[in-house]
Design an enzyme around this catalytic site. Structure first.
Site, PDB file in Angstrom:
ATOM      1  N   HIS A 121      -0.011   1.350   5.331  1.00 54.07           N
ATOM      2  CA  HIS A 121      -0.060   0.029   5.980  1.00 54.07           C
ATOM      3  C   HIS A 121       0.427   0.080   7.426  1.00 54.07           C
ATOM      4  CE1 HIS A 121      -1.196  -1.940   2.349  1.00 54.07           C
ATOM      5  NE2 HIS A 121      -0.066  -1.699   1.711  1.00 54.07           N
ATOM      6  N   ASP A 152      -5.029   3.575  -3.326  1.00 52.90           N
ATOM      7  CA  ASP A 152      -3.954   2.606  -3.551  1.00 52.90           C
ATOM      8  C   ASP A 152      -4.588   1.231  -3.787  1.00 52.90           C
ATOM      9  OD1 ASP A 152      -0.737   2.388  -2.773  1.00 52.90           O
ATOM     10  OD2 ASP A 152      -1.837   0.523  -2.390  1.00 52.90           O
ATOM     11  N   HIS A 156      -3.723  -1.506  -2.650  1.00 48.59           N
ATOM     12  CA  HIS A 156      -3.720  -2.286  -1.405  1.00 48.59           C
ATOM     13  C   HIS A 156      -4.572  -1.577  -0.359  1.00 48.59           C
ATOM     14  CE1 HIS A 156       0.192  -3.172  -3.421  1.00 48.59           C
ATOM     15  NE2 HIS A 156      -0.173  -4.411  -3.138  1.00 48.59           N
ATOM     16  N   ASP A 163      -0.738   2.108  -7.777  1.00 56.90           N
ATOM     17  CA  ASP A 163      -0.438   0.722  -8.144  1.00 56.90           C
ATOM     18  C   ASP A 163      -1.663  -0.071  -8.598  1.00 56.90           C
ATOM     19  OD1 ASP A 163      -1.338   0.951  -5.567  1.00 56.90           O
ATOM     20  OD2 ASP A 163       0.344  -0.098  -4.627  1.00 56.90           O
TER      21      ASP A 163
HETATM   22 ZN    ZN Z   1      -0.043  -0.299  -2.671  1.00 56.01          ZN
END
Ligand code: ZN
Length: 304
Positions: free
Chosen positions: A126, A162, A164, A243
């Site tokens: 991120h 991931d 995200h 995740d």
């Molecule tokens: Zn994540």
């Protein structure tokens, strides 16, 4: 050939708020899982070392590094954003995490290993060029890609599974066609940045909440495999977040342990086909520590 496995106990000293899901317990759970005897011959365990300042060039600007240095608290924590903070050990942990990616790339390009896994924290995908966010301080996978380019690789692929979206990696590479970024992610969802970018080197796979194994695997085969065949990367780098697991408390996809075995296998196949076997994976998310540890073991088995 064993898998190069890089980690460092100082990555456990980076602690944010009490009860923060991105906690030292994550690395300890992975360590416990891999302490089982049968892993001894499969992994070559080495300590991560810190990234040199010079290796940030091209990824994170000087002003961002200076801002972080000023933030470093004596005691307690200092915030980078609402859910990302640093204690006095955090910058060392982040420098070790980033450094491990460079070591892994160097070892794989030198031909000492064809597979490397960096079990480090904080995660990185991120972190944009000048913005730390979402538990991430330095974009370790981007720094690893830059290192591979500096060592003569001409085309890189970064695969990010991931749950995200890897907004930071897209932010850094969207105008650099030599780096293909493939990212699968729950959508709409955090972080809501750079998730609708239209560039030939950015391959986005948004997945609705509740997506399970079959649909996930189809989407990866449909989107990633043709992108890799067109790009023919000299090395494959992976933002390996766990995740999207059905037991993960932060998100709503429904993968199970065996999907991570499958991901390891399919990515290994692509690395063998296009990249002379070269594959480097770095830990990103995964917040149910037991599911994380099992999934990492499955992924390591598949990608070996
Ligand atoms: Zn994540």
């Amino acid at each position: 050939m064993p898998t190069l496995y890089l980690s460092h106990t100082d990555c456990e000293k980076h602690v944010m708020l009490e009860q923060h899901p991105e906690s030292p317990a994550r690395l300890r759970a992975i360590q416990r899982e891999l302490d089982q005897n049968h892993w001894n011959n499969l992994l070559e365990r080495r300590q991560a070392s810190e990234i040199d300042d010079a290796c940030f060039a091209g990824i994170h600007p000087r002003q961002y590094l200076d801002m972080l240095a000023e933030l470093k608290p004596g005691e307690g924590i200092a915030r980078i954003d609402a859910d990302t903070s640093v204690n006095k050990h955090s910058l060392r942990a982040a420098r070790l995490a980033a450094g491990s990616g460079l070591q892994a790339v160097e070892a794989v390009i030198a031909g000492h290993f064809n597979n490397a896994f960096c079990a480090v924290r904080p995660p990185g995908h991120h972190a944009e060029a000048a913005i730390g966010m979402g538990f991430c301080i330095f974009n370790s996978i981007a720094l690893a890609a830059e290192r591979a380019l500096s060592l003569g690789a001409e085309r890189i692929a970064i695969l990010d599974f991931d749950v995200h979206h890897g907004n930071g990696t897209v932010d850094i590479f969207m105008e650099r066609p030599e780096v293909l970024v493939c990212s699968s992610f729950q959508f709409p969802f955090y972080p809501g940045r750079h998730d609708q970018v239209d560039r030939p080197n950015i391959c986005l796979t948004p997945l609705s909440e509740g997506t399970a194994s079959g649909e996930f695997r189809q989407a990866i085969e449909r989107d990633w495999l043709p992108a890799l065949a067109a790009h023919r990367p000299d090395i494959i780098l992976v933002s390996a977040g766990f995740d999207a697991h059905r037991e993960d408390p932060l998100a709503g996809l429904l993968l199970s342990d065996s999907d991570y075995l499958w991901l390891g296998e399919i990515i290994r196949e692509q690395a063998n086909r296009f990249s002379n076997g070269r594959l480097v994976s770095m830990l990103e998310g995964g917040y149910n520590t037991e599911a994380l540890a099992r999934s990492v073991a499955q992924y390591l088995t598949g990608s070996a």
